[in-house]
Scaffold this active site. Sequence first.
Site, PDB file in Angstrom:
ATOM      1  N   LYS A 111      -6.490  39.797 -14.052  1.00 31.58           N
ATOM      2  CA  LYS A 111      -6.015  41.259 -13.086  1.00 31.58           C
ATOM      3  C   LYS A 111      -4.834  41.600 -13.741  1.00 31.58           C
ATOM      4  O   LYS A 111      -4.485  42.169 -14.262  1.00 31.58           O
ATOM      5  CB  LYS A 111      -5.145  41.172 -12.236  1.00 31.58           C
ATOM      6  CG  LYS A 111      -6.270  41.072 -10.843  1.00 31.58           C
ATOM      7  CD  LYS A 111      -6.533  41.129  -9.295  1.00 31.58           C
ATOM      8  CE  LYS A 111      -7.432  41.018  -8.382  1.00 31.58           C
ATOM      9  NZ  LYS A 111      -7.429  41.510  -6.901  1.00 31.58           N
ATOM     10  N   LYS A 193     -19.375  38.837 -12.601  1.00 35.96           N
ATOM     11  CA  LYS A 193     -19.243  38.761 -10.982  1.00 35.96           C
ATOM     12  C   LYS A 193     -19.590  39.923 -10.999  1.00 35.96           C
ATOM     13  O   LYS A 193     -18.665  40.868 -11.049  1.00 35.96           O
ATOM     14  CB  LYS A 193     -18.466  38.133 -10.409  1.00 35.96           C
ATOM     15  CG  LYS A 193     -16.940  38.699 -10.310  1.00 35.96           C
ATOM     16  CD  LYS A 193     -16.322  37.842  -9.034  1.00 35.96           C
ATOM     17  CE  LYS A 193     -15.238  38.434  -8.953  1.00 35.96           C
ATOM     18  NZ  LYS A 193     -14.412  38.174  -7.615  1.00 35.96           N
ATOM     19  N   LYS A 196     -15.636  45.031  -6.890  1.00 37.20           N
ATOM     20  CA  LYS A 196     -15.316  46.045  -6.286  1.00 37.20           C
ATOM     21  C   LYS A 196     -14.647  46.837  -7.790  1.00 37.20           C
ATOM     22  O   LYS A 196     -15.029  47.708  -7.766  1.00 37.20           O
ATOM     23  CB  LYS A 196     -14.182  46.145  -5.229  1.00 37.20           C
ATOM     24  CG  LYS A 196     -15.543  45.487  -4.069  1.00 37.20           C
ATOM     25  CD  LYS A 196     -13.986  45.009  -2.864  1.00 37.20           C
ATOM     26  CE  LYS A 196     -14.708  44.689  -1.943  1.00 37.20           C
ATOM     27  NZ  LYS A 196     -13.214  43.834  -0.556  1.00 37.20           N
TER      28      LYS A 196
HETATM   29  P1  AMP Z   1     -12.437  40.628  -1.789  1.00 36.60           P
HETATM   30  O1  AMP Z   1     -13.680  41.550  -2.307  1.00 36.60           O
HETATM   31  O2  AMP Z   1     -11.903  40.432  -3.792  1.00 36.60           O
HETATM   32  O3  AMP Z   1     -11.704  41.292  -1.271  1.00 36.60           O
HETATM   33  O4  AMP Z   1     -12.971  39.617  -1.553  1.00 36.60           O
HETATM   34  C1  AMP Z   1     -14.237  39.247   0.084  1.00 36.60           C
HETATM   35  C2  AMP Z   1     -14.464  37.936  -0.528  1.00 36.60           C
HETATM   36  O5  AMP Z   1     -16.138  38.273  -0.841  1.00 36.60           O
HETATM   37  C3  AMP Z   1     -14.499  36.978  -1.308  1.00 36.60           C
HETATM   38  O6  AMP Z   1     -14.812  35.594   0.098  1.00 36.60           O
HETATM   39  C4  AMP Z   1     -14.916  36.888  -1.878  1.00 36.60           C
HETATM   40  O7  AMP Z   1     -14.994  35.307  -2.702  1.00 36.60           O
HETATM   41  C5  AMP Z   1     -16.160  37.316  -2.312  1.00 36.60           C
HETATM   42  N1  AMP Z   1     -16.247  38.279  -3.278  1.00 36.60           N
HETATM   43  C6  AMP Z   1     -16.525  38.345  -4.333  1.00 36.60           C
HETATM   44  N2  AMP Z   1     -17.429  39.234  -5.044  1.00 36.60           N
HETATM   45  C7  AMP Z   1     -18.073  38.627  -4.993  1.00 36.60           C
HETATM   46  C8  AMP Z   1     -19.553  38.098  -5.599  1.00 36.60           C
HETATM   47  N3  AMP Z   1     -20.142  38.694  -6.600  1.00 36.60           N
HETATM   48  N4  AMP Z   1     -20.406  37.035  -5.209  1.00 36.60           N
HETATM   49  C9  AMP Z   1     -19.912  35.912  -4.170  1.00 36.60           C
HETATM   50  N5  AMP Z   1     -18.840  36.484  -3.493  1.00 36.60           N
HETATM   51  C10 AMP Z   1     -18.286  37.217  -4.009  1.00 36.60           C
END
Ligand code: AMP
Length: 326
Positions: A111, A193, A196
């Site tokens: 980041k 990966k 968002k």
């Molecule tokens: P965040 O979007 O960073 O708030 O992530 C929320 C949850 O989604 C966390 O537990 C991340 O580890 C999971 N996560 C985010 N992106 C992925 C992805 N591409 N594949 C699997 N898990 C994900």
Amino acid sequence: MKRVFSGIQPSGTPHIGNYLGAIKNWAAIQEEYDCIYCVVDLHAITVYQKPDILRQKTIDAIKIILAAGIDPEKSIVFVQSHIKEHSELAWILNTITPIGELERMTQFKDKAKNQKAGVSAGLLDYPVLMAADILLYNTDAVPVGEDQRQHVELSRVIARKFNNLYGETFKEPAELIRKEGARIMSLTDPTKKMSKSDEDKFGCIDLTDSPDLIREKIKKAVTDSGKEIISRPDKPAVSNLLTIYSLFSNQPIKEIETKYENKTYVEFKEGLAQVVIEGLALFQEKYAELDKNPEYVLKVIKEGADKARNLAESKMKEVKEKMGLV
Ligand code: AMP
Ligand code: TRP
């Protein structure tokens, strides 16, 4: 029952990676654990957020948690900034966290590269706030995707250090990472990966995408050379699509491979789109219902905060007493 804590940021639009890697599992473990799920708005602001959009996305994230089947009668669902103890404990934990540990975090390094206007102290400190979230509630297990493993490890290091200095206070949490779905990759670049913050909207399937858009995105998804539909390290794109198929349909990958033996990528993608659309149908139906019922959502947020506050206040009292902050 053992305690589970996890969080999701109210930034960007949640996608099937969030769902398959985290939130779907959050719902599944509600019977087995005493669960607390948090929308982490204080984490989101480590990258600039427009205030009105942040406010809306925070409420949307609560709706996503509820639509995924998390029952606010069984689990605590709340917004991080409503409980001041998260910030308070983060400050305290800051005083015992070595900067070197924070500088080596992979997510920070990634980041920081993208932050043009200079890196904020908050971005570096992000894992300490996450440790505070987890440790405040005597958490045993933290269900997350693979990208968060390092942060949960660090929260154990911080807990241990605090316990050594001030006496046994915090439990050391374990990460709960499922093998399948822990890392759903982008549909347009299977080496990255699904994220968002991806600028390419065809890389992600968002949880609120219409059936037509889901079909279009899957049609455009990249595939590998050759034509076999098989999960193998030299076929990262097809392997990712098979994982998505398997998780939405609850069928083992081997069975799906057999089903599509001698079929084309086009046929496989049509099947996959159908499975994703069906897999999201109930979620989308519940989400639309919640959209029509904002008072209910606000009530859940308020009641969740009241329950979380009780637990957080009593832990903070213990922490302050141990440290001589009384
Ligand atoms: P965040 O979007 O960073 O708030 O992530 C929320 C949850 O989604 C966390 O537990 C991340 O580890 C999971 N996560 C985010 N992106 C992925 C992805 N591409 N594949 C699997 N898990 C994900
Ligand atoms: N950092 C996590 C993410 O981006 C979100 C998060 C914040 C979290 N606090 C947490 C996850 C506590 C689990 C436990 O996905």
